[in-house]
Design an enzyme around this catalytic site. Structure first.
Site, short mmCIF file in Angstrom:
data_model
loop_
_atom_site.label_atom_id
_atom_site.label_comp_id
_atom_site.label_asym_id
_atom_site.label_seq_id
_atom_site.Cartn_x
_atom_site.Cartn_y
_atom_site.Cartn_z
CD GLU A 140 -18.47 3.02 -15.20
OE1 GLU A 140 -19.53 3.54 -15.56
OE2 GLU A 140 -17.36 3.41 -15.62
CB SER A 148 -41.16 -18.34 -1.56
OG SER A 148 -39.77 -18.63 -1.60
CG HIS A 207 -18.36 9.88 -17.06
ND1 HIS A 207 -18.63 9.75 -15.72
CD2 HIS A 207 -17.26 9.11 -17.30
CE1 HIS A 207 -17.73 8.94 -15.18
NE2 HIS A 207 -16.89 8.55 -16.12
N1 LIG Z 1 -22.97 4.69 -22.79
C1 LIG Z 1 -23.79 5.26 -21.92
O1 LIG Z 1 -24.97 4.92 -21.84
C2 LIG Z 1 -23.33 6.34 -21.01
C3 LIG Z 1 -22.27 7.14 -21.37
N2 LIG Z 1 -21.99 8.24 -20.63
C4 LIG Z 1 -20.91 9.10 -21.07
O2 LIG Z 1 -21.28 9.64 -22.33
C5 LIG Z 1 -20.10 9.89 -23.11
C6 LIG Z 1 -20.22 9.18 -24.46
O3 LIG Z 1 -20.23 7.79 -24.19
P1 LIG Z 1 -20.95 6.77 -25.19
O4 LIG Z 1 -22.23 7.37 -25.64
O5 LIG Z 1 -20.94 5.45 -24.50
O6 LIG Z 1 -19.94 6.79 -26.40
P2 LIG Z 1 -19.93 5.83 -27.68
O7 LIG Z 1 -18.82 4.85 -27.54
O8 LIG Z 1 -21.29 5.28 -27.92
O9 LIG Z 1 -19.54 6.91 -28.81
C7 LIG Z 1 -19.45 6.52 -30.10
C8 LIG Z 1 -19.46 7.75 -30.98
O10 LIG Z 1 -18.23 8.45 -30.84
C9 LIG Z 1 -17.63 8.58 -32.12
N3 LIG Z 1 -16.17 8.45 -32.04
C10 LIG Z 1 -15.48 7.38 -31.58
N4 LIG Z 1 -14.15 7.61 -31.67
C11 LIG Z 1 -14.03 8.84 -32.23
C12 LIG Z 1 -12.92 9.63 -32.60
N5 LIG Z 1 -11.68 9.21 -32.38
N6 LIG Z 1 -13.17 10.86 -33.13
C13 LIG Z 1 -14.42 11.30 -33.34
N7 LIG Z 1 -15.52 10.58 -33.00
C14 LIG Z 1 -15.32 9.37 -32.47
C15 LIG Z 1 -18.19 7.44 -32.93
O11 LIG Z 1 -18.17 7.80 -34.27
P3 LIG Z 1 -17.45 6.91 -35.40
O12 LIG Z 1 -18.58 6.28 -36.10
O13 LIG Z 1 -16.74 7.93 -36.18
O14 LIG Z 1 -16.53 5.94 -34.70
C16 LIG Z 1 -19.62 7.36 -32.42
O15 LIG Z 1 -20.44 8.30 -33.07
C17 LIG Z 1 -18.94 9.38 -22.26
O16 LIG Z 1 -18.44 10.48 -21.53
C18 LIG Z 1 -19.60 8.39 -21.32
O17 LIG Z 1 -18.91 8.18 -20.10
C19 LIG Z 1 -22.74 8.62 -19.55
C20 LIG Z 1 -23.79 7.88 -19.14
C21 LIG Z 1 -24.11 6.61 -19.77
C1 LIG Z 2 -23.34 1.65 -15.81
C2 LIG Z 2 -22.45 2.06 -16.96
C3 LIG Z 2 -22.45 3.55 -17.26
O1 LIG Z 2 -21.91 4.25 -16.17
C4 LIG Z 2 -23.88 3.99 -17.47
C5 LIG Z 2 -24.69 3.40 -18.54
O2 LIG Z 2 -24.37 4.77 -16.69
C6 LIG Z 2 -21.57 3.78 -18.49
O3 LIG Z 2 -20.50 4.39 -18.33
O4 LIG Z 2 -21.95 3.33 -19.58
MG LIG Z 3 -23.25 5.54 -15.25
MG LIG Z 4 -20.07 5.31 -16.58
#
Ligand SMILES: NC(=O)C1=CN([C@@H]2O[C@H](COP(=O)(O)OP(=O)(O)OC[C@H]3O[C@@H](n4cnc5c(N)ncnc54)[C@H](OP(=O)(O)O)[C@@H]3O)[C@@H](O)[C@H]2O)C=CC1
Ligand SMILES: CC[C@](O)(C(C)=O)C(=O)O
Ligand SMILES: [Mg+2]
Ligand SMILES: [Mg+2]
Length: 348
Positions: free
Chosen positions: A199, A256, A112
């Site tokens: 979102e 419908s 992202h």
């Molecule tokens: N969620 C989604 O489906 C989508 C997300 N994105 C993008 O993907 C990226 C990741 O999002 P997402 O997967 O939701 O993230 P998450 O909130 O699921 O990430 C959690 C992970 O990050 C670690 N973490 C949290 N805080 C810290 C910290 N301070 N230092 C080190 N590690 C840390 C956690 O480990 P710990 O156990 O140590 O806390 C855990 O492993 C973002 O840029 C998001 O916008 C893009 C498309 C969809």
């Molecule tokens: C719709 C929420 C999202 O943008 C995604 C799953 O694509 C996110 O940031 O989690």
């Molecule tokens: Mg999205």
């Molecule tokens: Mg998003």
């Protein structure tokens, strides 16, 4: 391949995995996206190391999945591609820790564009900066990969220091299964602004408010909460499934004639000009950085408004009614296992 819309869409045949052949990928974070990218890349034969803080609650899961875990600094120092998959709000501080481990010609990879687009991370000029953004929650990225399907994604190159940034990004997209479904080329700006708008106004914020407003209207008029729940929330999935399969047309075909006429003649009384103006205002705040500034400040202040809003959402009657109803119906049990990981993520 250029399609009839004049956008670039890439499939498996357009991506060459050899661009990651002698490469180690550090996946920082093992949450929604992190666990999916790390496992899919690993299953695709890419050398993966997961970067997690020392006391990370994700460490056991990553190790149980057979992946090597190190600190973010060590993982980044050993890798040529660093995939930043910790939450957007913690990326700047994690990046500050690993920045000195980036060598010329390395790739900084995102899912992202928030921190690059809003200048929260400013990478050195001699590294590639790319994005492969699956258009899906991470748990489905993993599930679709395992089932042999793929997840559509976006590709963007912000900085091409090596001249090979796009090829490497495509290899990454192939490794996580996105080129099976199709990868659309875009920019960091377009991905960030459309993702935030989507979102907020439609996918998460808009639909949640629409459901609650519908539920409240029925309950306030004296109808039973169970009826209101089924009508406004439960059936939403079935209707959206039809749209997913065949667009709005498939939905209108399946309902419908009474529903179709009622919906076509009354829907825009709800999403009226005023609602559309409000959507434009939401988009303006995304485009001019007002939302980003607010979100960064909210985190610096330890999330006071976010905490309050989350609690209010949990307290809405529809959540309690839904929990009790789902427990009573057979379909809840069948779908529980499948959706468990998605809900666990939502609870985080
Ligand atoms: N969620 C989604 O489906 C989508 C997300 N994105 C993008 O993907 C990226 C990741 O999002 P997402 O997967 O939701 O993230 P998450 O909130 O699921 O990430 C959690 C992970 O990050 C670690 N973490 C949290 N805080 C810290 C910290 N301070 N230092 C080190 N590690 C840390 C956690 O480990 P710990 O156990 O140590 O806390 C855990 O492993 C973002 O840029 C998001 O916008 C893009 C498309 C969809
Ligand atoms: C719709 C929420 C999202 O943008 C995604 C799953 O694509 C996110 O940031 O989690
Ligand atoms: Mg999205
Ligand atoms: Mg998003």
């Amino acid at each position: 391949m250029t399609d009839e819309f004049n956008t670039e869409i890439y499939y498996d045949d357009d991506a060459d995995e050899s661009h990651l052949e002698t490469t180690t990928v550090a996946v920082l974070g093992y949450g929604s996206q992190g666990h999916a990218h790390a496992q899919n890349l690993d299953d695709s034969g890419v050398d993966v190391i997961v970067g997690l803080r020392e006391d990370s609650s994700s460490r056991d899961a990553a190790e149980a999945d057979g992946l090597e875990v190190a600190t973010p600094v060590e993982a980044a120092s050993r890798a040529e591609v660093v995939s930043v998959l910790v939450p957007d709000t913690v990326q700047p501080s994690v990046y500050a820790d690993i920045e000195s481990e980036l060598d010329a010609g390395d790739t900084l990879q995102f899912a992202h564009g928030f921190n690059i687009h809003y200048n929260q991370i400013q990478p050195p000029e001699d590294v590639d900066v790319t994005m492969i953004a699956p258009k899906s929650p991470g748990h489905l990225v993993r599930r679709n990969y395992e089932s042999g399907e793929g997840t559509p994604g976006l590709l963007a190159v912000y900085q091409d220091a090596t001249g090979d940034a796009k090829e490497r990004a495509l290899a990454y997209a192939k490794g996580i299964g996105c080129t099976r479904a199709g990868v659309v080329e875009t920019t960091f700006r377009e991905e960030t602004e459309t993702d935030l708008f989507g979102e907020q106004a439609v996918l998460c914020g808009g639909i949640a408010e629409l459901i609650k407003a519908g539920y409240d209207t029925l309950v306030d008029a004296g109808y039973s909460p169970e009826m209101a729940y089924f009508e406004c929330l439960n059936e939403m999935k079935l209707i959206v499934d039809l749209m997913y399969e065949g667009g709005l047309g498939a939905m209108w075909d399946s309902v419908s004639d009474t529903a179709e006429y009622g919906g076509l003649s009354r829907g825009d009384a709800v999403i009226d000009d005023h609602a559309r103006e409000n959507m434009e205002e939401v988009l303006r705040q995304v485009q001019d950085g007002e939302f980003a500034t607010e979100w960064v400040a909210e985190n610096q202040a330890n999330r006071p408004t976010y905490t309050q809003l989350r609690q209010a959402e949990k307290n809405h009657e529809i959540e309690d009614v839904g929990e009790r109803l789902r427990a009573l119906f057979a379909w809840a049990e069948e779908e529980e296992t499948e959706d468990e990981s998605v809900r666990m993520q939502a609870d985080d």
